[in-house]
Design a protein around this motif. Structure first.
Motif, short mmCIF file in Angstrom:
data_model
loop_
_atom_site.label_atom_id
_atom_site.label_comp_id
_atom_site.label_asym_id
_atom_site.label_seq_id
_atom_site.Cartn_x
_atom_site.Cartn_y
_atom_site.Cartn_z
N SER A 93 0.68 -1.31 -0.15
CA SER A 93 -0.06 0.11 0.07
C SER A 93 0.92 1.00 -0.02
O SER A 93 0.50 2.13 -0.46
CB SER A 93 -1.00 -0.11 1.20
OG SER A 93 -0.08 0.02 2.50
N GLU A 94 2.03 1.23 0.55
CA GLU A 94 2.71 2.33 0.59
C GLU A 94 3.55 2.70 -0.83
O GLU A 94 3.90 3.86 -1.01
CB GLU A 94 4.17 2.29 1.61
CG GLU A 94 5.07 1.22 1.55
CD GLU A 94 4.63 0.09 2.25
OE1 GLU A 94 5.52 -1.12 2.26
OE2 GLU A 94 3.59 -0.28 2.85
N ASN A 95 3.58 1.79 -1.63
CA ASN A 95 3.99 2.10 -2.92
C ASN A 95 3.00 2.80 -3.80
O ASN A 95 3.29 3.37 -4.96
CB ASN A 95 4.44 0.79 -3.78
CG ASN A 95 5.81 0.26 -3.09
OD1 ASN A 95 6.28 0.91 -2.34
ND2 ASN A 95 5.93 -0.92 -3.40
N LEU A 96 1.84 2.81 -3.71
CA LEU A 96 0.63 3.64 -4.45
C LEU A 96 0.50 3.02 -5.79
O LEU A 96 0.14 4.02 -6.58
CB LEU A 96 0.72 4.99 -4.27
CG LEU A 96 0.73 5.35 -2.71
CD1 LEU A 96 1.05 7.07 -2.89
CD2 LEU A 96 -0.50 5.15 -2.22
N CYS A 97 1.25 2.24 -6.31
CA CYS A 97 1.23 1.84 -7.79
C CYS A 97 -0.22 1.62 -8.34
O CYS A 97 -0.36 2.13 -9.29
CB CYS A 97 1.98 0.56 -8.01
SG CYS A 97 3.77 0.67 -7.47
N LEU A 98 -0.91 0.86 -7.42
CA LEU A 98 -2.37 0.33 -8.19
C LEU A 98 -3.20 1.50 -7.89
O LEU A 98 -4.60 1.32 -8.27
CB LEU A 98 -2.72 -0.70 -6.97
CG LEU A 98 -1.88 -2.21 -7.27
CD1 LEU A 98 -2.44 -3.11 -6.45
CD2 LEU A 98 -1.91 -2.46 -8.79
N THR A 99 -2.90 2.79 -7.37
CA THR A 99 -3.82 3.94 -7.40
C THR A 99 -4.10 4.39 -8.91
O THR A 99 -5.25 4.98 -9.23
CB THR A 99 -3.25 4.82 -6.57
OG1 THR A 99 -3.02 4.43 -5.25
CG2 THR A 99 -4.20 6.11 -6.50
N CYS A 100 -3.11 4.27 -9.81
CA CYS A 100 -3.02 4.70 -10.96
C CYS A 100 -2.93 3.81 -12.12
O CYS A 100 -3.41 3.96 -13.22
CB CYS A 100 -1.92 5.60 -11.18
SG CYS A 100 -1.92 7.11 -9.98
N ASN A 150 9.57 7.72 -3.90
CA ASN A 150 10.92 7.86 -3.07
C ASN A 150 10.83 6.42 -2.09
O ASN A 150 11.53 6.49 -1.43
CB ASN A 150 10.85 8.74 -2.35
CG ASN A 150 10.98 10.21 -3.27
OD1 ASN A 150 11.77 10.00 -4.26
ND2 ASN A 150 10.72 11.20 -3.09
N THR A 151 9.56 5.77 -2.03
CA THR A 151 9.64 4.78 -0.92
C THR A 151 10.25 3.46 -1.32
O THR A 151 10.50 2.71 -0.73
CB THR A 151 8.13 4.59 -0.54
OG1 THR A 151 7.63 3.94 -1.88
CG2 THR A 151 7.50 5.49 -0.09
N VAL A 152 10.68 3.30 -2.90
CA VAL A 152 11.29 2.08 -3.48
C VAL A 152 12.75 2.51 -3.48
O VAL A 152 13.08 3.63 -3.82
CB VAL A 152 10.52 1.75 -4.56
CG1 VAL A 152 9.22 1.19 -4.35
CG2 VAL A 152 10.51 2.73 -5.78
N THR A 153 13.67 1.40 -3.25
CA THR A 153 14.95 1.54 -3.67
C THR A 153 15.08 1.11 -5.39
O THR A 153 13.91 0.77 -6.17
CB THR A 153 15.79 0.35 -3.05
OG1 THR A 153 15.22 -0.89 -3.53
CG2 THR A 153 15.61 0.52 -1.47
N GLN A 154 16.28 1.37 -5.79
CA GLN A 154 16.54 0.89 -7.22
C GLN A 154 16.25 -0.54 -7.70
O GLN A 154 15.72 -0.81 -8.38
CB GLN A 154 17.99 1.28 -7.50
CG GLN A 154 18.39 1.15 -9.12
CD GLN A 154 17.64 2.17 -10.16
OE1 GLN A 154 17.11 3.13 -9.69
NE2 GLN A 154 17.35 1.61 -11.28
N GLU A 155 16.78 -1.33 -6.60
CA GLU A 155 16.49 -2.82 -6.62
C GLU A 155 14.90 -3.19 -6.84
O GLU A 155 14.56 -4.12 -7.54
CB GLU A 155 17.26 -3.82 -5.62
CG GLU A 155 18.70 -3.61 -5.73
CD GLU A 155 19.18 -2.26 -4.99
OE1 GLU A 155 18.78 -1.69 -4.28
OE2 GLU A 155 20.48 -1.87 -5.36
N GLU A 156 14.50 -2.40 -5.76
CA GLU A 156 12.77 -2.98 -5.97
C GLU A 156 12.11 -2.18 -7.17
O GLU A 156 11.26 -2.94 -7.68
CB GLU A 156 12.16 -1.90 -4.52
CG GLU A 156 12.57 -3.02 -3.27
CD GLU A 156 12.18 -2.15 -2.10
OE1 GLU A 156 11.87 -2.69 -1.14
OE2 GLU A 156 11.67 -0.75 -2.33
#
Length: 169
Positions: A93-100, A150-156
């Motif tokens: 939920s903190e990544n918010l990808c599924l919002t858009c 900004n919540t994800v790292t480059q690897e993620e």
């Protein structure tokens, strides 16, 4: 012995006979309605059984043939570790990808499948798209800008992009 006039007695008999006939008619109609409900229910069940069955059958020349062609096994992505890791990251939920974004539908941003169909699964594209996931971007899919994540790292971000590129049809 009391004698009653003949007319009222005839009316009484006629009234009794009429009410008895009406009761019989009412009982008949109630049974008829129950029978009709049963018939309609049985017809509805029969129609649904007929309409749902026989999708794998071919009819021709009066014979029924079962389709015996073997289908090729579908590439099962759920066993792929990149798929599993990317799906887990997107679902947070903190990544918010599924919002858009959705897999097959365009929301605010493009569907994941559209992105996968546009870009080849190469290391250069994975790094470039991972940068867009982290820093955001605009212009490639319309006027609405993708915000920075900004919540994800480059690897993620790379794992998310690998997951998306696996959805290519």
């Amino acid at each position: 012995m009391i004698l009653l006039p003949a007319v009222p007695m005839k009316k009484a008999i006629v009234n009794y006979w009429v009410w008895t006939r009406l009761d019989i008619i009412c009982i008949f109609h109630k049974q008829k309605n129950k029978l009709m409900k049963k018939i309609i229910l049985m017809m509805a069940v029969a129609v649904s059984i007929i309409s749902c069955g026989g999708k794998d059958e071919k009819k021709g020349g009066g014979e029924t043939k079962v389709n015996s062609e073997k289908k090729e096994p579908v590439n099962d992505l759920s066993e792929n570790p990149d798929y599993q890791k990317g799906l887990a990251l997107i679902s947070k939920s903190e990544n918010l990808c599924l919002t858009c974004h959705k897999i097959d539908e365009k929301l605010t941003g493009p569907s994941y499948r559209d992105v996968a169909n546009k870009y080849e699964n190469t290391e250069a594209n994975i790094k470039m798209l991972a940068e867009k996931v982290k820093k955001g971007g605009t212009g490639n899919w319309g006027e609405i800008a993708m915000p920075a994540n900004n919540t994800v790292t480059q690897e993620e971000a790379e794992a998310i992009v690998k997951y998306i590129l696996l959805l290519k049809k």
